[in-house]
Design a protein around this motif. Structure first.
Motif, PDB file in Angstrom:
ATOM      1  N   GLY A  51       0.778  -1.229   0.000  1.00  0.00           N
ATOM      2  CA  GLY A  51       0.000   0.000   0.000  1.00  0.00           C
ATOM      3  C   GLY A  51       0.813   1.283   0.000  1.00  0.00           C
ATOM      4  O   GLY A  51       0.270   2.359  -0.237  1.00  0.00           O
ATOM      5  N   GLU A  52       2.106   1.186   0.257  1.00  0.00           N
ATOM      6  CA  GLU A  52       2.930   2.399   0.316  1.00  0.00           C
ATOM      7  C   GLU A  52       3.142   3.028  -1.054  1.00  0.00           C
ATOM      8  O   GLU A  52       3.194   4.247  -1.171  1.00  0.00           O
ATOM      9  CB  GLU A  52       4.281   2.116   0.974  1.00  0.00           C
ATOM     10  CG  GLU A  52       4.201   1.906   2.462  1.00  0.00           C
ATOM     11  CD  GLU A  52       3.644   3.111   3.197  1.00  0.00           C
ATOM     12  OE1 GLU A  52       4.124   4.232   2.976  1.00  0.00           O
ATOM     13  OE2 GLU A  52       2.710   2.921   3.995  1.00  0.00           O
ATOM     14  N   TRP A  53       3.287   2.212  -2.088  1.00  0.00           N
ATOM     15  CA  TRP A  53       3.526   2.778  -3.422  1.00  0.00           C
ATOM     16  C   TRP A  53       2.324   3.567  -3.922  1.00  0.00           C
ATOM     17  O   TRP A  53       2.473   4.515  -4.678  1.00  0.00           O
ATOM     18  CB  TRP A  53       3.910   1.696  -4.426  1.00  0.00           C
ATOM     19  CG  TRP A  53       5.312   1.217  -4.227  1.00  0.00           C
ATOM     20  CD1 TRP A  53       5.705  -0.004  -3.755  1.00  0.00           C
ATOM     21  CD2 TRP A  53       6.513   1.946  -4.479  1.00  0.00           C
ATOM     22  NE1 TRP A  53       7.071  -0.069  -3.692  1.00  0.00           N
ATOM     23  CE2 TRP A  53       7.602   1.108  -4.138  1.00  0.00           C
ATOM     24  CE3 TRP A  53       6.790   3.225  -4.952  1.00  0.00           C
ATOM     25  CZ2 TRP A  53       8.929   1.510  -4.258  1.00  0.00           C
ATOM     26  CZ3 TRP A  53       8.115   3.621  -5.075  1.00  0.00           C
ATOM     27  CH2 TRP A  53       9.161   2.775  -4.732  1.00  0.00           C
ATOM     28  N   GLU A  54       1.117   3.194  -3.479  1.00  0.00           N
ATOM     29  CA  GLU A  54      -0.066   3.933  -3.910  1.00  0.00           C
ATOM     30  C   GLU A  54      -0.093   5.352  -3.356  1.00  0.00           C
ATOM     31  O   GLU A  54      -0.772   6.217  -3.874  1.00  0.00           O
ATOM     32  CB  GLU A  54      -1.357   3.204  -3.497  1.00  0.00           C
ATOM     33  CG  GLU A  54      -1.627   1.962  -4.311  1.00  0.00           C
ATOM     34  CD  GLU A  54      -1.024   0.717  -3.681  1.00  0.00           C
ATOM     35  OE1 GLU A  54      -0.696   0.737  -2.474  1.00  0.00           O
ATOM     36  OE2 GLU A  54      -0.856  -0.274  -4.399  1.00  0.00           O
ATOM     37  N   LYS A  55       0.648   5.593  -2.283  1.00  0.00           N
ATOM     38  CA  LYS A  55       0.696   6.914  -1.654  1.00  0.00           C
ATOM     39  C   LYS A  55       1.667   7.859  -2.360  1.00  0.00           C
ATOM     40  O   LYS A  55       1.669   9.052  -2.087  1.00  0.00           O
ATOM     41  CB  LYS A  55       1.106   6.790  -0.193  1.00  0.00           C
ATOM     42  CG  LYS A  55       0.125   5.992   0.644  1.00  0.00           C
ATOM     43  CD  LYS A  55       0.648   5.828   2.053  1.00  0.00           C
ATOM     44  CE  LYS A  55      -0.226   4.913   2.880  1.00  0.00           C
ATOM     45  NZ  LYS A  55       0.343   4.668   4.205  1.00  0.00           N
ATOM     46  N   ALA A  57       3.090  10.284  -4.935  1.00  0.00           N
ATOM     47  CA  ALA A  57       2.565  11.184  -5.964  1.00  0.00           C
ATOM     48  C   ALA A  57       3.712  11.800  -6.761  1.00  0.00           C
ATOM     49  O   ALA A  57       3.728  11.748  -7.976  1.00  0.00           O
ATOM     50  CB  ALA A  57       1.702  12.273  -5.338  1.00  0.00           C
ATOM     51  N   ASP A  61       8.147  12.282  -2.716  1.00  0.00           N
ATOM     52  CA  ASP A  61       7.497  11.258  -1.903  1.00  0.00           C
ATOM     53  C   ASP A  61       8.254   9.935  -1.993  1.00  0.00           C
ATOM     54  O   ASP A  61       8.396   9.215  -1.009  1.00  0.00           O
ATOM     55  CB  ASP A  61       6.053  11.023  -2.360  1.00  0.00           C
ATOM     56  CG  ASP A  61       5.152  12.227  -2.184  1.00  0.00           C
ATOM     57  OD1 ASP A  61       5.477  13.113  -1.372  1.00  0.00           O
ATOM     58  OD2 ASP A  61       4.112  12.282  -2.877  1.00  0.00           O
ATOM     59  N   LEU A  65      10.016   7.658   0.952  1.00  0.00           N
ATOM     60  CA  LEU A  65       9.754   6.232   1.159  1.00  0.00           C
ATOM     61  C   LEU A  65      11.062   5.444   1.186  1.00  0.00           C
ATOM     62  O   LEU A  65      11.248   4.565   2.030  1.00  0.00           O
ATOM     63  CB  LEU A  65       8.824   5.690   0.067  1.00  0.00           C
ATOM     64  CG  LEU A  65       8.500   4.201   0.145  1.00  0.00           C
ATOM     65  CD1 LEU A  65       7.799   3.864   1.454  1.00  0.00           C
ATOM     66  CD2 LEU A  65       7.647   3.790  -1.041  1.00  0.00           C
TER      67      LEU A  65
END
Length: 91
Positions: A51-55, A57, A61, A65
């Protein structure tokens, strides 16, 4: 950003900056994104939590990460020091 240029193949380095949106600023399809993400994870020897890659932008960012995956603390919005607070009040 250099990994992005190499993996995507049709975007020049001069076209991107830390604030470039990874997918919206270019017509990048899902397969290209997956290849790029795999290359980043391999290069930095990391595996981001689900789910981190979906955050992500913008490239900034992504840098955050990567640093988090290495155990670094990311400074968030800092509180204003007294002089900056005073300068804003005098505007």
């Amino acid at each position: 950003m250099d990994i992005f240029v190499v993996e995507i193949g049709f975007i020049e380095r001069e076209e991107i900056s830390p604030t470039t949106h990874v997918t919206n600023d270019f017509k990048i399809d899902t397969d290209d994104n997956t290849i790029f993400i795999n290359a980043v994870e391999k290069h930095f020897d990391m595996l981001a939590p689900e789910g981190e890659w979906e955050k992500i932008a913008v490239f900034n960012d992504m840098a955050d990460l990567i640093m988090l995956s290495r155990g670094m603390k990311i400074p968030r919005k800092k509180t204003l020091g007294f002089l900056k607070w005073l300068a804003r009040r005098n505007l």
